[in-house]
Design a protein around this motif. Structure first.
Motif, mmCIF file in Angstrom:
data_model
loop_
_atom_site.group_PDB
_atom_site.id
_atom_site.type_symbol
_atom_site.label_atom_id
_atom_site.label_comp_id
_atom_site.label_asym_id
_atom_site.label_seq_id
_atom_site.Cartn_x
_atom_site.Cartn_y
_atom_site.Cartn_z
ATOM 1 N N TRP A 136 0.834 -1.207 0.000
ATOM 2 C CA TRP A 136 0.000 0.000 0.000
ATOM 3 C C TRP A 136 0.867 1.255 0.000
ATOM 4 O O TRP A 136 0.564 2.226 -0.699
ATOM 5 C CB TRP A 136 -0.913 -0.016 1.232
ATOM 6 C CG TRP A 136 -1.885 1.130 1.255
ATOM 7 C CD1 TRP A 136 -3.110 1.187 0.674
ATOM 8 C CD2 TRP A 136 -1.701 2.394 1.915
ATOM 9 N NE1 TRP A 136 -3.707 2.397 0.902
ATOM 10 C CE2 TRP A 136 -2.861 3.160 1.667
ATOM 11 C CE3 TRP A 136 -0.681 2.947 2.678
ATOM 12 C CZ2 TRP A 136 -3.014 4.447 2.165
ATOM 13 C CZ3 TRP A 136 -0.827 4.236 3.165
ATOM 14 C CH2 TRP A 136 -1.975 4.972 2.918
ATOM 15 N N ALA A 139 2.165 1.670 -3.509
ATOM 16 C CA ALA A 139 1.141 2.033 -4.482
ATOM 17 C C ALA A 139 0.568 3.427 -4.257
ATOM 18 O O ALA A 139 0.275 4.153 -5.218
ATOM 19 C CB ALA A 139 0.007 0.995 -4.439
ATOM 20 N N LYS A 140 0.420 3.822 -3.001
ATOM 21 C CA LYS A 140 -0.274 5.074 -2.700
ATOM 22 C C LYS A 140 0.646 6.211 -2.277
ATOM 23 O O LYS A 140 0.302 7.380 -2.448
ATOM 24 C CB LYS A 140 -1.295 4.826 -1.577
ATOM 25 C CG LYS A 140 -2.437 3.897 -1.961
ATOM 26 C CD LYS A 140 -3.309 4.506 -3.043
ATOM 27 C CE LYS A 140 -4.545 3.639 -3.288
ATOM 28 N NZ LYS A 140 -5.431 4.232 -4.327
ATOM 29 N N ARG A 141 1.794 5.869 -1.714
ATOM 30 C CA ARG A 141 2.658 6.924 -1.188
ATOM 31 C C ARG A 141 4.030 6.969 -1.872
ATOM 32 O O ARG A 141 4.828 7.846 -1.576
ATOM 33 C CB ARG A 141 2.860 6.735 0.331
ATOM 34 C CG ARG A 141 1.605 6.978 1.142
ATOM 35 C CD ARG A 141 1.234 8.461 1.130
ATOM 36 N NE ARG A 141 0.065 8.739 1.943
ATOM 37 C CZ ARG A 141 -1.171 8.812 1.473
ATOM 38 N NH1 ARG A 141 -1.397 8.593 0.174
ATOM 39 N NH2 ARG A 141 -2.173 9.084 2.272
ATOM 40 N N ALA A 251 -2.119 0.960 -8.825
ATOM 41 C CA ALA A 251 -2.186 0.669 -7.388
ATOM 42 C C ALA A 251 -2.764 -0.722 -7.132
ATOM 43 O O ALA A 251 -2.222 -1.484 -6.323
ATOM 44 C CB ALA A 251 -3.021 1.728 -6.679
ATOM 45 N N ARG A 252 -3.835 -1.051 -7.826
ATOM 46 C CA ARG A 252 -4.457 -2.359 -7.612
ATOM 47 C C ARG A 252 -3.508 -3.494 -7.980
ATOM 48 O O ARG A 252 -3.381 -4.488 -7.247
ATOM 49 C CB ARG A 252 -5.729 -2.471 -8.450
ATOM 50 C CG ARG A 252 -6.564 -3.725 -8.155
ATOM 51 C CD ARG A 252 -7.531 -4.047 -9.265
ATOM 52 N NE ARG A 252 -6.823 -4.550 -10.451
ATOM 53 C CZ ARG A 252 -7.421 -4.937 -11.578
ATOM 54 N NH1 ARG A 252 -8.719 -4.827 -11.693
ATOM 55 N NH2 ARG A 252 -6.715 -5.380 -12.596
ATOM 56 N N VAL A 255 -0.654 -3.884 -5.365
ATOM 57 C CA VAL A 255 -1.116 -4.478 -4.104
ATOM 58 C C VAL A 255 -1.404 -5.969 -4.271
ATOM 59 O O VAL A 255 -0.992 -6.796 -3.443
ATOM 60 C CB VAL A 255 -2.367 -3.731 -3.594
ATOM 61 C CG1 VAL A 255 -2.986 -4.483 -2.419
ATOM 62 C CG2 VAL A 255 -2.006 -2.316 -3.179
#
Length: 367
Positions: A136, A139-141, A251-252, A255
């Motif tokens: 995560w 992917a997000k940060r 992102a998906r 993860v």
């Protein structure tokens, strides 16, 4: 075109070059053995005899190889998605908690073949859960997965030590480990496998998790090369920009790939926890997560190549123990040096001979 980017046939890329790297690694290892006053040829014979010269030796070799197959698959799945998961060690450690909790809960009530599928799910779930936060963050940060997974290895070690010392320890005992699982929580040995060849595995802890590892190899092959998700992962690994432009959700995919990678690493714990020792102990992973990196690189991130590379490292582990016993001058540290040379030439220097092969191949192609 640079020789580094010249396309070569698969038999060169996946067969000849890895084989030559391995030969060079063993030649240099032989020089090291000769330098300390021992015969390289005698050392090689003793190593192979210790690993493959008896049913028990083969059993230990395949036992080690089983753990390396799981962690090698874990690293390979992440690499196909363009991720370098260094956290298989910690994910396997936490996965051991998952399968141990299942065994401790069910071993009194059901036979092993009922416990086993739940243990597989538990180990995979806990391993995937430990890989989720680094995934995560990547992917997000944008936090690099190499850094976060390394950090999570240390966190996993500290957390598991605490649980084994203060929560799961058997009351009245000093050893930081759970109680021994009953028969319903133990994976049976593969005695029948060696009996087919007229031999026995003796004290070797080769168990059913070896067959589970082979099944996982097939499923990973199907996932990576025969499914839409696998295509998306490989596209992301080759070119994240092109993948996003084509509509693949970054992102998906990151993860999911890391969850699968962590789950495979977690399943490694089935081998030592439910198969060998029948209890959860401190530091049962013993570096298999890091060896999985070398296994994946040597196997070119392909399940079949990973099986071969895992068996090779199993030979080095088991044969190395026998070698250090029969040749006292070759200590366990020397065996680690030999393993390190194999990793060096199979990983860091895997393209050392590629330019020369590319030039030769181009010459024959023009002719």
């Amino acid at each position: 075109m640079s020789t580094a980017s010249v396309p070569l046939p698969n038999w060169i890329n996946y067969g000849l070059i890895p084989f030559l790297n391995l030969i060079v690694a063993f030649l240099i290892s032989g020089l090291v053995v000769w330098f300390i006053g021992e015969s390289p040829l005698d050392a090689l014979v003793l190593l192979l005899q210790g690993a493959l010269g008896s049913g028990e030796g083969i059993g230990f070799t395949l036992y080690y190889a089983t753990s390396f197959i799981f962690t090698g698959l874990s690293v390979a799945v992440a690499i196909h998605a363009g991720l370098f998961n260094i956290g298989s060690e910690g994910q396997a450690y936490v996965g051991g908690l998952g399968c141990a909790l299942v065994a401790l809960t069910l071993d009194k009530y059901v036979p092993w073949y009922v416990t086993m599928p739940f243990a597989v799910i538990g180990a995979a779930f806990f391993g995937a859960l430990w890989a989720f936060i680094p995934a995560w963050l990547q992917a997000k940060r944008g936090s690099h997965v190499v850094i976060t997974t390394i950090m999570f290895n240390f966190i996993a070690s500290a957390m598991m030590n605490f649980l084994l010392v203060h929560v799961l320890i058997v009351p009245g005992k000093m050893a930081p480990e759970t109680r021994t699982f009953l028969a319903g929580g133990q994976l049976p040995k593969l005695d029948w496998l060696m009996n087919i060849f007229g031999s026995t595995i003796g004290a070797a802890p080769l168990n059913v998790s070896f067959l589970i590892a082979l099944v996982m190899c097939f499923l990973v092959w199907v996932l990576v090369w025969r499914t839409k998700l696998g295509y998306e992962m490989r596209t992301l690994g080759l070119s994240p920009t092109a993948a996003v432009y084509a509509g693949i959700p970054y992102a998906r995919t990151v993860v999911i790939a890391m969850l699968i990678s962590g789950g495979l690493a977690g399943m490694m714990s089935l081998n030592p926890v439910m198969g060998a020792s029948a209890r959860l102990q401190v530091e049962f992973v013993l570096g298999a997560g890091f060896v999985g990196i070398a296994v994946s690189l040597m196997g070119r991130n392909h399940p079949f190549g990973i099986i071969l590379a895992a068996v090779l490292f199993g030979i080095l582990y088991q044969g190395g123990d026998a070698l250090s016993f029969d040749m006292p001058n070759i200590t366990r540290d020397m065996i680690v040096v030999i393993q390190g040379l194999v990793i060096l030439f199979a990983g860091a220097l895997e393209y050392m001979f590629r330019p020369a092969f590319a030039r030769i191949y181009q010459s024959f192609a023009r002719a």
